[in-house]
Motif scaffolding. Sequence first.
Motif, mmCIF file in Angstrom:
data_model
loop_
_atom_site.group_PDB
_atom_site.id
_atom_site.type_symbol
_atom_site.label_atom_id
_atom_site.label_comp_id
_atom_site.label_asym_id
_atom_site.label_seq_id
_atom_site.Cartn_x
_atom_site.Cartn_y
_atom_site.Cartn_z
ATOM 1 N N GLU A 1 0.844 -1.198 0.000
ATOM 2 C CA GLU A 1 0.000 0.000 0.000
ATOM 3 C C GLU A 1 0.873 1.239 0.000
ATOM 4 O OE1 GLU A 1 -4.149 -1.229 1.902
ATOM 5 O OE2 GLU A 1 -2.555 -1.015 3.376
ATOM 6 N N GLU A 2 0.397 2.269 -0.694
ATOM 7 C CA GLU A 2 1.160 3.506 -0.769
ATOM 8 C C GLU A 2 0.230 4.708 -0.763
ATOM 9 O OE1 GLU A 2 2.160 4.417 -5.345
ATOM 10 O OE2 GLU A 2 3.139 2.624 -4.556
ATOM 11 N N LEU A 3 0.798 5.831 -0.410
ATOM 12 C CA LEU A 3 0.092 7.091 -0.393
ATOM 13 C C LEU A 3 -0.016 7.605 -1.829
ATOM 14 C CD1 LEU A 3 -0.948 8.705 2.032
ATOM 15 C CD2 LEU A 3 1.128 10.060 1.929
ATOM 16 N N VAL A 4 -1.226 7.971 -2.234
ATOM 17 C CA VAL A 4 -1.435 8.494 -3.591
ATOM 18 C C VAL A 4 -2.249 9.775 -3.509
ATOM 19 C CG1 VAL A 4 -1.311 6.223 -4.706
ATOM 20 C CG2 VAL A 4 -3.532 7.120 -3.979
ATOM 21 N N SER A 5 -2.147 10.589 -4.524
ATOM 22 C CA SER A 5 -2.923 11.822 -4.567
ATOM 23 C C SER A 5 -4.404 11.500 -4.700
ATOM 24 C CB SER A 5 -2.478 12.689 -5.746
ATOM 25 O OG SER A 5 -2.902 12.089 -6.961
ATOM 26 N N LEU A 6 -5.222 12.426 -4.284
ATOM 27 C CA LEU A 6 -6.653 12.237 -4.422
ATOM 28 C C LEU A 6 -7.038 12.117 -5.891
ATOM 29 C CD1 LEU A 6 -9.321 12.076 -2.858
ATOM 30 C CD2 LEU A 6 -9.613 14.486 -3.341
ATOM 31 N N GLN A 7 -6.353 12.854 -6.761
ATOM 32 C CA GLN A 7 -6.630 12.783 -8.188
ATOM 33 C C GLN A 7 -6.412 11.367 -8.718
ATOM 34 O OE1 GLN A 7 -4.816 15.076 -6.635
ATOM 35 N NE2 GLN A 7 -5.618 17.066 -7.206
ATOM 36 N N GLU A 8 -5.309 10.727 -8.299
ATOM 37 C CA GLU A 8 -5.029 9.364 -8.741
ATOM 38 C C GLU A 8 -6.066 8.389 -8.185
ATOM 39 O OE1 GLU A 8 -1.410 6.056 -8.726
ATOM 40 O OE2 GLU A 8 -1.033 8.067 -7.949
ATOM 41 N N LEU A 9 -6.415 8.556 -6.925
ATOM 42 C CA LEU A 9 -7.414 7.689 -6.304
ATOM 43 C C LEU A 9 -8.766 7.836 -7.012
ATOM 44 C CD1 LEU A 9 -7.644 5.680 -3.944
ATOM 45 C CD2 LEU A 9 -8.403 7.585 -2.526
ATOM 46 N N ALA A 10 -9.148 9.078 -7.310
ATOM 47 C CA ALA A 10 -10.425 9.328 -7.992
ATOM 48 C C ALA A 10 -10.430 8.709 -9.388
ATOM 49 C CB ALA A 10 -10.679 10.832 -8.076
ATOM 50 N N GLU A 11 -9.328 8.804 -10.083
ATOM 51 C CA GLU A 11 -9.241 8.228 -11.426
ATOM 52 C C GLU A 11 -9.398 6.713 -11.375
ATOM 53 O OE1 GLU A 11 -5.813 7.790 -14.758
ATOM 54 O OE2 GLU A 11 -6.116 9.819 -13.954
ATOM 55 N N ILE A 12 -8.715 6.084 -10.430
ATOM 56 C CA ILE A 12 -8.782 4.626 -10.287
ATOM 57 C C ILE A 12 -10.188 4.181 -9.892
ATOM 58 C CG2 ILE A 12 -7.981 2.702 -8.838
ATOM 59 C CD1 ILE A 12 -5.214 4.173 -8.886
ATOM 60 N N GLN A 13 -10.843 4.958 -9.015
ATOM 61 C CA GLN A 13 -12.188 4.598 -8.550
ATOM 62 C C GLN A 13 -13.285 5.144 -9.462
ATOM 63 O OE1 GLN A 13 -12.806 5.470 -4.380
ATOM 64 N NE2 GLN A 13 -10.918 4.444 -3.781
ATOM 65 N N ASN A 14 -12.904 5.809 -10.531
ATOM 66 C CA ASN A 14 -13.851 6.363 -11.497
ATOM 67 C C ASN A 14 -14.842 7.341 -10.850
ATOM 68 O OD1 ASN A 14 -14.740 6.679 -14.133
ATOM 69 N ND2 ASN A 14 -16.299 5.089 -13.913
ATOM 70 N N VAL A 15 -14.288 8.266 -10.059
ATOM 71 C CA VAL A 15 -15.083 9.304 -9.403
ATOM 72 C C VAL A 15 -14.586 10.655 -9.896
ATOM 73 C CG1 VAL A 15 -15.628 10.391 -7.179
ATOM 74 C CG2 VAL A 15 -15.476 7.905 -7.340
ATOM 75 N N HIS A 16 -15.490 11.506 -10.326
ATOM 76 C CA HIS A 16 -15.106 12.837 -10.797
ATOM 77 C C HIS A 16 -14.805 13.730 -9.593
ATOM 78 C CE1 HIS A 16 -16.123 11.972 -14.927
ATOM 79 N NE2 HIS A 16 -17.227 11.385 -14.483
ATOM 80 N N LEU A 17 -13.685 14.440 -9.634
ATOM 81 C CA LEU A 17 -13.289 15.306 -8.520
ATOM 82 C C LEU A 17 -14.355 16.345 -8.187
ATOM 83 C CD1 LEU A 17 -9.495 15.902 -9.218
ATOM 84 C CD2 LEU A 17 -10.516 14.516 -7.423
ATOM 85 N N CYS A 18 -15.088 16.823 -9.185
ATOM 86 C CA CYS A 18 -16.099 17.850 -8.924
ATOM 87 C C CYS A 18 -17.232 17.328 -8.043
ATOM 88 C CB CYS A 18 -16.640 18.425 -10.228
ATOM 89 S SG CYS A 18 -17.451 17.214 -11.281
ATOM 90 N N GLN A 19 -17.356 16.020 -7.877
ATOM 91 C CA GLN A 19 -18.395 15.434 -7.025
ATOM 92 C C GLN A 19 -17.994 15.380 -5.553
ATOM 93 O OE1 GLN A 19 -18.640 11.601 -8.932
ATOM 94 N NE2 GLN A 19 -20.436 12.198 -10.116
ATOM 95 N N LEU A 20 -16.750 15.746 -5.227
ATOM 96 C CA LEU A 20 -16.242 15.538 -3.871
ATOM 97 C C LEU A 20 -16.322 16.757 -2.967
ATOM 98 C CD1 LEU A 20 -13.124 13.341 -4.679
ATOM 99 C CD2 LEU A 20 -15.407 12.601 -3.991
ATOM 100 N N ASP A 21 -16.853 17.871 -3.434
ATOM 101 C CA ASP A 21 -16.999 19.078 -2.613
ATOM 102 C C ASP A 21 -15.678 19.544 -2.026
ATOM 103 O OD1 ASP A 21 -19.781 19.110 -3.033
ATOM 104 O OD2 ASP A 21 -20.103 17.744 -1.365
ATOM 105 N N LEU A 22 -14.630 19.580 -2.821
ATOM 106 C CA LEU A 22 -13.322 20.018 -2.367
ATOM 107 C C LEU A 22 -13.256 21.539 -2.404
ATOM 108 C CD1 LEU A 22 -11.214 17.453 -4.391
ATOM 109 C CD2 LEU A 22 -12.045 17.248 -2.052
ATOM 110 N N SER A 23 -12.476 22.095 -1.509
ATOM 111 C CA SER A 23 -12.278 23.556 -1.446
ATOM 112 C C SER A 23 -13.591 24.320 -1.336
ATOM 113 C CB SER A 23 -11.493 24.036 -2.664
ATOM 114 O OG SER A 23 -10.264 23.372 -2.744
ATOM 115 N N LEU A 24 -14.542 23.742 -0.657
ATOM 116 C CA LEU A 24 -15.827 24.396 -0.423
ATOM 117 C C LEU A 24 -15.679 25.286 0.797
ATOM 118 C CD1 LEU A 24 -18.935 24.408 -1.097
ATOM 119 C CD2 LEU A 24 -19.146 22.603 0.608
ATOM 120 N N TYR A 25 -15.936 26.564 0.648
ATOM 121 C CA TYR A 25 -15.829 27.459 1.796
ATOM 122 C C TYR A 25 -16.969 28.461 1.755
ATOM 123 C CZ TYR A 25 -13.669 30.555 -1.628
ATOM 124 O OH TYR A 25 -13.432 31.318 -2.727
ATOM 125 N N TYR A 26 -17.288 28.932 2.913
ATOM 126 C CA TYR A 26 -18.398 29.873 3.028
ATOM 127 C C TYR A 26 -17.981 31.254 2.550
ATOM 128 C CZ TYR A 26 -21.869 32.970 4.943
ATOM 129 O OH TYR A 26 -22.818 33.942 5.080
#
Length: 174
Positions: A107-132
Amino acid sequence: MEKSSSEDNVSAEVRGISTYSKKLERIRSVIVKHARYVWIDTICMDRSSLSDLDETDRSMYKWYANCRAVVLDSDTSLNVWKSRGWCLQEGAAAGLLYGILAKDSREELVSLQELAEIQNVHLCQLDLSLYYRPGNAAEILARMDARKTTNVEDMSYALIGIFSLNIPLGYGEG
């Protein structure tokens, strides 16, 4: 008698905690190469003390925002992670998000982008950098409404940091 260094003491403490479960050992074995200090919310929160729990809930957003990086639970798929209410603030506050991925029988540490690509999840669905900011409160509330928490009131508590609120928490009051 030989004195041990503080690093040896930290390592011993980490090893002692990591024997608590295979999951913690797996996380420790990957992260120890990258960080000296690690805060794991599931084991670092004293749930037996309401005052400590109150302080932790009020501080979690700031802690995530001040972390060098946040590592997502290696047993949780991004589809599950994006459905959990408490994870909204992790994604919103964290500067860098990583995941733990099994590769070539290790097991290794991977970027969220790599993890999302492998799991077939679009980054825009993850609510990243959401601030009020003025005008987007309804958007944040809608994103929380699409998520689930164990207790209904936890949805409100998870929003405290995002909205920079200072309200008393009343666990068990429904």
